[in-house]
Every structure is written in structure tokens, then in C-alpha cells.
Motif scaffolding. Structure first.
Motif, PDB file in Angstrom:
ATOM      1  N   LEU A  74      75.004  75.319  41.728  1.00  0.00           N
ATOM      2  CA  LEU A  74      75.152  74.467  42.909  1.00  0.00           C
ATOM      3  C   LEU A  74      74.398  75.034  44.113  1.00  0.00           C
ATOM      4  O   LEU A  74      74.272  76.240  44.284  1.00  0.00           O
ATOM      5  N   SER A  75      73.898  74.116  44.947  1.00  0.00           N
ATOM      6  CA  SER A  75      73.235  74.528  46.197  1.00  0.00           C
ATOM      7  C   SER A  75      74.294  74.922  47.217  1.00  0.00           C
ATOM      8  O   SER A  75      75.483  74.660  47.023  1.00  0.00           O
ATOM      9  N   ASP A  76      73.836  75.527  48.291  1.00  0.00           N
ATOM     10  CA  ASP A  76      74.771  75.920  49.354  1.00  0.00           C
ATOM     11  C   ASP A  76      75.556  74.714  49.853  1.00  0.00           C
ATOM     12  O   ASP A  76      76.752  74.780  50.079  1.00  0.00           O
ATOM     13  N   LYS A  77      74.850  73.611  49.990  1.00  0.00           N
ATOM     14  CA  LYS A  77      75.489  72.409  50.502  1.00  0.00           C
ATOM     15  C   LYS A  77      76.579  71.909  49.547  1.00  0.00           C
ATOM     16  O   LYS A  77      77.680  71.561  49.976  1.00  0.00           O
ATOM     17  N   GLU A  78      76.241  71.930  48.248  1.00  0.00           N
ATOM     18  CA  GLU A  78      77.209  71.451  47.255  1.00  0.00           C
ATOM     19  C   GLU A  78      78.413  72.382  47.169  1.00  0.00           C
ATOM     20  O   GLU A  78      79.558  71.929  47.062  1.00  0.00           O
ATOM     21  N   LEU A  79      78.130  73.695  47.266  1.00  0.00           N
ATOM     22  CA  LEU A  79      79.236  74.659  47.254  1.00  0.00           C
ATOM     23  C   LEU A  79      80.157  74.432  48.454  1.00  0.00           C
ATOM     24  O   LEU A  79      81.382  74.472  48.326  1.00  0.00           O
ATOM     25  N   THR A  80      79.541  74.179  49.598  1.00  0.00           N
ATOM     26  CA  THR A  80      80.329  73.955  50.815  1.00  0.00           C
ATOM     27  C   THR A  80      81.209  72.728  50.660  1.00  0.00           C
ATOM     28  O   THR A  80      82.390  72.734  51.012  1.00  0.00           O
ATOM     29  N   THR A  81      80.631  71.663  50.133  1.00  0.00           N
ATOM     30  CA  THR A  81      81.397  70.438  49.921  1.00  0.00           C
ATOM     31  C   THR A  81      82.543  70.681  48.929  1.00  0.00           C
ATOM     32  O   THR A  81      83.675  70.228  49.143  1.00  0.00           O
ATOM     33  N   LEU A  82      82.238  71.426  47.879  1.00  0.00           N
ATOM     34  CA  LEU A  82      83.260  71.743  46.870  1.00  0.00           C
ATOM     35  C   LEU A  82      84.413  72.535  47.504  1.00  0.00           C
ATOM     36  O   LEU A  82      85.587  72.232  47.278  1.00  0.00           O
ATOM     37  N   ARG A  83      84.067  73.518  48.314  1.00  0.00           N
ATOM     38  CA  ARG A  83      85.088  74.311  49.026  1.00  0.00           C
ATOM     39  C   ARG A  83      85.959  73.412  49.880  1.00  0.00           C
ATOM     40  O   ARG A  83      87.181  73.491  49.867  1.00  0.00           O
ATOM     41  N   HIS A  84      85.271  72.546  50.619  1.00  0.00           N
ATOM     42  CA  HIS A  84      86.001  71.703  51.560  1.00  0.00           C
ATOM     43  C   HIS A  84      86.979  70.781  50.838  1.00  0.00           C
ATOM     44  O   HIS A  84      88.093  70.554  51.285  1.00  0.00           O
ATOM     45  N   ARG A  85      86.561  70.261  49.680  1.00  0.00           N
ATOM     46  CA  ARG A  85      87.386  69.281  48.980  1.00  0.00           C
ATOM     47  C   ARG A  85      88.498  69.924  48.165  1.00  0.00           C
ATOM     48  O   ARG A  85      89.564  69.332  48.008  1.00  0.00           O
ATOM     49  N   THR A  86      88.212  71.112  47.639  1.00  0.00           N
ATOM     50  CA  THR A  86      89.095  71.625  46.599  1.00  0.00           C
ATOM     51  C   THR A  86      89.913  72.842  47.010  1.00  0.00           C
ATOM     52  O   THR A  86      90.944  73.121  46.415  1.00  0.00           O
ATOM     53  N   ILE A  87      89.394  73.603  48.006  1.00  0.00           N
ATOM     54  CA  ILE A  87      89.986  74.921  48.218  1.00  0.00           C
ATOM     55  C   ILE A  87      90.437  75.129  49.658  1.00  0.00           C
ATOM     56  O   ILE A  87      89.753  74.736  50.601  1.00  0.00           O
ATOM     57  N   GLY A  88      91.611  75.762  49.779  1.00  0.00           N
ATOM     58  CA  GLY A  88      92.077  76.190  51.093  1.00  0.00           C
ATOM     59  C   GLY A  88      92.058  77.707  51.149  1.00  0.00           C
ATOM     60  O   GLY A  88      92.228  78.373  50.139  1.00  0.00           O
ATOM     61  N   PHE A  89      91.794  78.240  52.351  1.00  0.00           N
ATOM     62  CA  PHE A  89      91.684  79.697  52.473  1.00  0.00           C
ATOM     63  C   PHE A  89      92.695  80.266  53.452  1.00  0.00           C
ATOM     64  O   PHE A  89      92.948  79.698  54.514  1.00  0.00           O
ATOM     65  N   LEU A 160      96.306  74.057  54.048  1.00  0.00           N
ATOM     66  CA  LEU A 160      96.882  72.901  53.341  1.00  0.00           C
ATOM     67  C   LEU A 160      96.418  71.565  53.907  1.00  0.00           C
ATOM     68  O   LEU A 160      96.678  70.518  53.316  1.00  0.00           O
ATOM     69  N   ALA A 161      95.729  71.610  55.046  1.00  0.00           N
ATOM     70  CA  ALA A 161      95.421  70.379  55.777  1.00  0.00           C
ATOM     71  C   ALA A 161      94.659  69.371  54.930  1.00  0.00           C
ATOM     72  O   ALA A 161      94.950  68.179  54.963  1.00  0.00           O
ATOM     73  N   THR A 162      93.699  69.823  54.149  1.00  0.00           N
ATOM     74  CA  THR A 162      92.880  68.887  53.366  1.00  0.00           C
ATOM     75  C   THR A 162      93.512  68.576  52.011  1.00  0.00           C
ATOM     76  O   THR A 162      92.876  67.995  51.147  1.00  0.00           O
ATOM     77  N   LYS A 163      94.779  68.978  51.823  1.00  0.00           N
ATOM     78  CA  LYS A 163      95.488  68.807  50.551  1.00  0.00           C
ATOM     79  C   LYS A 163      94.650  69.327  49.387  1.00  0.00           C
ATOM     80  O   LYS A 163      94.352  68.583  48.431  1.00  0.00           O
ATOM     81  N   LEU A 168      93.528  79.901  48.215  1.00  0.00           N
ATOM     82  CA  LEU A 168      93.226  81.307  47.965  1.00  0.00           C
ATOM     83  C   LEU A 168      93.627  82.127  49.176  1.00  0.00           C
ATOM     84  O   LEU A 168      93.345  81.747  50.307  1.00  0.00           O
ATOM     85  N   ALA A 169      94.284  83.256  48.918  1.00  0.00           N
ATOM     86  CA  ALA A 169      94.725  84.099  50.029  1.00  0.00           C
ATOM     87  C   ALA A 169      94.368  85.545  49.708  1.00  0.00           C
ATOM     88  O   ALA A 169      94.881  86.119  48.758  1.00  0.00           O
ATOM     89  N   ASP A 170      93.446  86.103  50.498  1.00  0.00           N
ATOM     90  CA  ASP A 170      93.014  87.476  50.255  1.00  0.00           C
ATOM     91  C   ASP A 170      93.851  88.417  51.116  1.00  0.00           C
ATOM     92  O   ASP A 170      93.690  88.449  52.332  1.00  0.00           O
ATOM     93  N   GLU A 171      94.751  89.130  50.494  1.00  0.00           N
ATOM     94  CA  GLU A 171      95.668  90.044  51.173  1.00  0.00           C
ATOM     95  C   GLU A 171      96.299  89.410  52.418  1.00  0.00           C
ATOM     96  O   GLU A 171      96.168  89.920  53.526  1.00  0.00           O
ATOM     97  N   PRO A 172      97.015  88.314  52.217  1.00  0.00           N
ATOM     98  CA  PRO A 172      97.544  87.588  53.379  1.00  0.00           C
ATOM     99  C   PRO A 172      98.604  88.379  54.141  1.00  0.00           C
ATOM    100  O   PRO A 172      98.912  88.048  55.282  1.00  0.00           O
ATOM    101  N   THR A 173      99.178  89.412  53.505  1.00  0.00           N
ATOM    102  CA  THR A 173     100.281  90.128  54.156  1.00  0.00           C
ATOM    103  C   THR A 173      99.873  91.512  54.642  1.00  0.00           C
ATOM    104  O   THR A 173     100.688  92.220  55.228  1.00  0.00           O
TER     105      THR A 173
END
Ligand code: ATP
Ligand code: MG
Lengths: 235, 433
Positions: A74-89, A160-163, A168-173
Motif C-alpha cells: 500500500l502507498s502512504d495514502k492508502e495506509l493512512t486511509t486504512l489507519r483512519h478507517r480501521t484503527i484507533g491509537f 473510539l471516535a471513528t468506531k 492499539l495501545a502502546d504502553e498506555p499505563t
């Protein structure tokens, strides 16, 4: 149903003339709705693996599949779109936008991308998230007016905003005291159970690891144990 | 909207820094706006003062070649000229006849070379505003046919007082020596225009002295209603006149004010031949001067801005490192590269427009304050408006300078912004400062 799949994934970083092998061949598959912890000492490759799952980074070798499709081509743009749609950080240092208040920080991901939510619907949704993480009174405050635990709650609501299907949580605590840290993980767990959102978080705190349904233990860029017992029990 | 909001608020994060960068832009804009408004005002004032001094915007002079081969400076019959004006529908505020000569004023052994304008005061009400009398009144011109108004310093040279009879020695239109008598009726505070200070007398009497007949004149001045249409109306008027009467070429090898003092009378003609000049022809020098000042101003602005832009580029490089984790976060949350770039470019745009607006406001304040000062009747009177500085802001110029500043700032920020947009999000998120 497998939502995240890592097949023989390796990640090398060039460091001067040598290559640092951050991840040295990892196979992981994570089911939808799982609440999973990646545990391991510092430098074991937790962040690197989470970044690859989160489409922030791509593997040097092997395949990372999200919902069955590989991220490598995937291109940077496609990766960004995928992140936005599928993943929360969720990040260790909370990473809220300092110039935005609580409401606006949570709204931020909703203003990216092409699909726009109806105004009223959006406001109700964000307010429900604020209520969910218990920050009703802090709605119009900026991050620097909040405690660490409160900031991480905002970050959870933002994730959670984009459902998203995956959070993914990298050492959230890591930057919270243990009591607050446990509360944050319990909040994540509650949301996981209510909404069947897949959670993957990394930590090196043994107490917190125990809250997870599954544990993937890393050492020196390799998986040393997968907690299959728990998987069988829950499956 | 999100990017715009973030960009706007980002500027408030380091108020001192934004203020300094914006202030530098403001300073540059302030200088150029004041300079341009001053030169534009200067042109207007000079033109206005000259228009009143010469009683018009478009001037016609006539040359008559007599049978004896002499050339007489006179307009004998202005009906063709007036009819053409009317036919073309040129909007005229007033039309004035003057007869002008330069002669020697003599009083008790003292003498001064002086330009005298024969005028019809009833038709030149504007002159009363322009000419400030120290002693005497304009009424004298109406009641006494031989009345003369001259300026204070000329009166001082002659050592005359109100009511004295002053002799004048002149050459008539046909070349004979002539002597006449004036009565000093009023003394003006006339700072003159570029060293020319005029004396005024009755048109009919001057005509008599020049021996050109009662209803004749040497200069026909047309005062237009619309200042801006001088050139176009003059062109129309000229080409229409060319069809009917002999006209001198409008393109003169003499520049500016010199061209009023004599046409190049080349070529052969019979009878009347006319010359058409406009105030703009006469003031082309002033226009050029203003143009040069504006160009120098622009160069200074560009140099100033280039220095500021280097500062802005460096500051934004620094800003990007300060906010690297933020950039990584926004990218992780799904912001595309152009979104990141957009934030920085919006920031630059707000900075430049904010700075420019600030500079504009400061310039306005300075100009308002400066135009309160009264410089009186000094030698610079011709470039002032009744003794005050007058600034004329040309909106198109201001917009141009705002755009220039915006484009330069955007260019200065473009490369850092692009670098920010191309950051690897994983790297950005790992970096801590
Ligand atoms: N960009 C990079 N360049 C070079 N080496 C890197 C880079 N990123 C990570 N590494 C190296 O890869 C290895 C794994 O790093 P990673 O950050 O994934 O570990 P971690 O488990 O998240 O550690 P920590 O608990 O300290 O966050 C480390 O040895 C690290 O030094
Ligand atoms: Mg890490």
C-alpha cells in the motif's frame, strides 16, 4: 475470525553500517473482539510490532494482514486511509493535540477523511464518548489542565471516535500510577466487552498483563510464549 | 476547518515568537504603505495645485501665422473648440480663458520679472480657495479694471504698498514694446508652484496690453469634472480637433513643464494652429519621480522581506521539531500528508496576513497623525494639501502588497511544511524532545 495476522514478520533498522533486527520472524494471529496484551522487556520489539499492525510502519520481510489484506504494497495514502478507517491509537504519552480541548480532541479523527457525520449526530456521539470515559465536567478543558489519567481517558475516547475495529495501545499505563493504570485498562476492557472492539496493548507491567484475555510474550524480537490456555478457555 | 482551527491556535502557542515574526512583516508593510500613499498623495496634490494654478486639466494654446510671417500667440476664435467639446460630451466643470505674459514690473526704481495671468475672476471661483490674500480683496479685481494681485515677496522686492501704481513693461503679441499701469489691489501669500508665483490681473486689461482684442485669450483651460479621465478625454478631444483645425503634434520632445513654454513650431502652416496639453503631460516628471520612489520602496520591501523570510523558514524548521510527536500523532490518526502541510501553510498565511494587517493599521495611524501637522505655506506648499501632508491609499496596491507578503511567506514555509508532511510517522512518534 482472524482480524490481524502477522506471518514471518521481520523488521530491520539500519543503524550506521549495521542492521538492528528489531523483529526477527514473528507469527501472530489475533481474532476479532480479542483483548490482547503484548508483554516484554524494553527493546523486545513491542512498539515495532504495534506500529506494523497499526499501518504506521511496514515489515522488512513477511506479511502483515489486516482484515485479510496485506499492508506491504500500500502507498502512504492508502495506509493512512486504512489507519483512519480501521484503527484507533492510544499512546504512552497520551499525545493529545495541545491546542484543542477535550471535545475537539475527540472530534479530531472525525474531521479527517471523506465521510462526514451529520452535525447533530456527531455532537451526540462525542458527548456520549465523553460520558463513557467520565469526563463530562472537563469537556471544554485543554489537555494541560487534565491529570495523566484524565488525558489517557480522552485518548481512549479519541481512539473510539471513528468506531474502529481495532484499538492499539502502546504502553498506555507506563506514565500513570498503578491504580490509575489499572483503571484505564479496566475501562478498555469494559469497552471491549460492550462493543466487541479488538484491543491490543503493550506493557511490561505484570499486574496489568493479567487483565488481558491473551498474552503474547516477546523477547529480543521473537515470540517466546503465547498464552494458548486462555485462548482455549475463552474459545 | 479543522486544519484552519489548529493552525490559528498554533500561532497563539508561542505568542512572543509569532509576534516577532508578524511584527517584522508588519514593519515592512507599514513602510511600503506609507511610502506609496505619500507618493500617490503627492501626485494628487501636485496635480490639484497645478490645476488650480493653471485653471484646468486640458490646455489649448493657439499660434497664428500672419501674412508678414510673424507668429502670434493667441486664440482668436474659440467656437470650434467649444463646439467640439460639446459634441463629444466631455464633462467640463468650467472652461476658462486666460491671457498670460511675462513682463517687468517697475516701481520707484525697483523692478521684477513677473508672470501675469489675465483672468476672469467670475469664471474662476476656484482661485479664491487656492490663493490666500494677505491684504486687499478679490473684489478689487471686479471694481478696478487695472487691479493687480501679486505675491508678498514680489511686493517686498518692489517695496510697494496697497494702492500704489506699478508700471509694467511688456512685448505685445505682435512684438511691439508696450508699457502699462497696474494698481496694486491685493497681496497674496502665494508660495507658488516650483518657484513660479503668478500675478493676477483682469483679462480684458491684459488683452489690451497684449493688443489682441477684447474677447481673445492666449490660453484656454478646461477643468474636467472627473480627474481620472484626463488622458482619455484629452485623446478624444485631440483627435476630434485634428479633423477640423491645424494641430501641433501631441508628442513633444520637450518634457514636462518646459513644453508649456513653447511648442516646437516646425513645419509650415497658414492661419491658426493649436497645441493641446494636459496637466499629466506637464507633470510627467512628477509621475516619474513618484514611480522611482515607489520602485525603491518595493526593492527595500523585498530586501526586508527576504531577510524576514529566512527567519521564518528557520523558525518553522524549529517548530516542526518541537511538534514532531504531534505530527506523528495526527498522521497515525489518519491525517494525510497534505493535511499536515496544510496546517503549516495556514499558519504561515495567518501569520503573514495578521502581520500585514497590523502593519496596515499602524500605517493608517501614522498617516492620520502626520496629516494633522500643518506645514504652512513653505516652499513645499505645492506638494501639500492646504499645508498638510496628504496620503492617498490605493486599494489595488495594498492588495498587491498583501498578496506579495502572503506568497513570500507561503514560499518560505513551503519547504519546512513539505518536510513535515513527508515525515515517517513511526519515526515522528518515536522522537521525543
Ligand atoms: N528507528 C529505529 N532505528 C534503529 N533502531 C531502532 C529503531 N526503532 C527501534 N529500534 C530498535 O529496535 C529494537 C526494538 O525496539 P522497540 O521500540 O520496538 O522496543 P520496545 O519493546 O517497544 O521497547 P520499549 O519498552 O523501550 O518501548 C530496539 O533495540 C530499538 O533500539
Ligand atoms: Mg516501545
Amino acid at each position: 475470525m482472524v482480524i490481524i495476522e502477522l506471518i514471518d514478520v521481520k523488521k530491520f533498522y539500519p543503524l550506521g553500517n549495521v542492521q538492528v533486527e528489531a523483529v526477527r520472524g514473528v507469527r501472530i494471529s489475533i481474532k476479532k473482539g480479542d483483548f490482547i496484551s503484548i508483554a516484554g522487556p524494553s527493546g523486545s520489539g513491542k512498539t515495532t510490532i504495534l506500529n506494523m499492525i497499526g499501518c504506521i510502519d511496514t515489515p522488512s520481510a513477511g506479511t502483515v494482514r489486516i482484515n485479510g489484506s496485506s499492508t506491504s504494497d500500500l502507498s502512504d495514502k492508502e495506509l493512512t486511509t486504512l489507519r483512519h478507517r480501521t484503527i484507533g491509537f492510544i499512546f504512552q504519552l497520551f499525545n493529545l493535540i495541545p491546542v484543542l480541548n477535550v471535545y475537539e480532541n475527540i472530534e479530531f479523527p472525525l474531521l479527517l477523511g471523506k465521510e462526514k457525520m451529520d452535525k447533530k449526530e456527531k455532537k451526540e456521539w462525542i458527548d456520549s464518548l465523553i460520558e463513557e470515559v467520565g469526563l463530562k465536567e472537563w469537556r471544554n478543558h485543554r489537555p494541560n489542565e487534565l491529570s495523566g489519567g484524565q488525558r489517557q481517558r480522552v485518548a481512549i475516547a479519541r481512539a473510539l471516535a471513528t468506531k474502529p475495529q481495532i484499538v492499539l495501545a502502546d504502553e498506555p499505563t507506563a506514565n500513570l500510577d498503578s491504580e490509575t493504570g489499572t483503571a484505564i485498562i479496566r475501562l478498555m476492557k469494559k469497552i471491549n466487552q460492550e462493543q466487541r472492539t479488538t484491543f491490543v496493548f503493550s506493557t511490561h507491567d505484570p499486574d496489568i498483563v493479567e487483565i488481558a484475555d491473551h498474552i503474547i510474550r516477546l523477547h529480543d524480537g521473537l515470540v517466546v510464549s503465547e498464552d494458548i490456555v486462555l485462548e482455549e478457555r475463552s474459545g | 476547518m479543522n486544519n484552519v482551527r489548529i493552525a490559528f491556535r498554533n500561532l497563539n502557542r508561542q505568542k512572543k515568537r509569532s509576534f516577532l515574526l508578524g511584527g517584522a512583516i508588519a514593519f515592512g508593510i507599514m513602510i511600503i504603505i506609507i511610502l506609496n500613499a505619500f507618493t500617490a498623495g503627492f501626485i494628487v496634490n501636485v496635480r490639484e495645485n497645478f490645476s488650480l494654478y493653471l485653471a484646468g486639466h486640458i490646455f489649448l494654446t493657439g499660434m497664428e501665422e500672419t501674412e508678414s510671417g510673424r507668429v502670434i500667440n493667441v486664440i482668436r476664435d474659440d467656437t470650434v473648440l467649444k463646439d467640439t467639446l460639446k459634441r463629444l460630451g466631455i464633462k467640463v466643470k468650467y472652461l476658462v480663458k486666460r491671457s498670460i505674459f511675462t513682463g517687468t514690473l517697475i516701481f520707484e526704481g525697483e523692478y521684477v520679472l513677473q508672470k501675469i495671468d489675465g483672468i476672469n475672476l467670475k469664471k474662476e471661483e476656484g482661485l479664491k480657495d487656492r490663493l490666500i490674500l494677505k491684504e486687499g480683496s478679490f473684489n478689487a479685481l471686479a471694481s478696478d479694471p487695472e487691479a493687480l494681485i501679486i505675491s508678498e515677496n514680489v511686493v517686498n522686492q518692489l517695496q510697494a504698498v496697497l494702492g500704489d501704481t506699478i508700471l509694467v513693461k511688456l512685448t505685445t503679441a505682435t512684438g511691439q514694446q508696450n508699457v502699462g499701469e497696474f494698481e496694486l489691489a491685493a497681496i497674496s501669500i502665494d508660495p507658488g508652484v516650483m518657484g513660479f508665483s503668478a500675478g493676477y490681473a483682469n483679462l480684458e486689461y491684459v488683452n489690451e496690453l497684449l493688443n489682441i482684442g477684447q474677447d481673445k485669450c492666449t490660453l484656454l483651460s478646461i477643468f474636467l469634472k472627473d480627474f481620472e479621465s484626463i488622458d482619455s478625454e484629452a485623446d478624444r478631444f485631440y483627435s476630434a480637433l485634428s479633423q477640423k483645425v491645424n494641430m501641433f503634434d501631441r508628442t513633444s520632445d520637450k518634457e514636462g513643464f518646459e513644453s508649456l513654454r513653447g511648442v516646437s513650431m516646425q513645419g509650415e502652416w497658414k492661419g491658426m494652429k493649436y497645441q493641446l496639453l494636459t496637466i499629466n503631460d506637464l507633470l510627467s516628471r512628477a509621475d516619474q519621480l513618484a514611480g522611482i520612489v515607489n520602485i525603491i520602496g518595493l526593492v527595500v520591501l523585498l530586501i526586508l522581506l527576504s531577510i524576514v523570510m529566512v527567519g521564518i523558514t528557520n523558525t518553522f524548521r524549529m517548530i516542526i521539531y518541537e511538534r514532531i510527536r504531534e505530527i506523528g500523532t495526527m498522521r497515525a490518526l489518519g491525517m494525510q500528508r497534505n493535511g499536515v502541510r496544510g496546517i503549516f501553510l495556514y499558519e504561515a498565511l495567518f501569520l503573514s496576513l495578521g502581520g500585514a494587517a497590523m502593519g496596515f493599521i499602524i500605517a493608517l495611524i501614522i498617516m492620520v497623525c502626520a496629516s494633522i501637522i500643518n506645514f504652512g505655506m513653505g516652499p513645499l506648499f505645492f506638494m501639500l494639501k492646504n499645508g498638510h501632508l496628504f496620503f492617498k491609499i490605493i486599494p489595488a496596491q495594498v492588495i498587491l502588497h498583501f498578496a506579495l507578503v502572503a506568497v513570500l511567506t507561503l514560499t518560505a514555509v513551503f519547504f519546512p511544511a513539505r518536510k513535515a508532511a513527508r515525515l515517517d510517522p513511526a519515526h515522528a512518534l518515536r522522537t521525543h524532545y
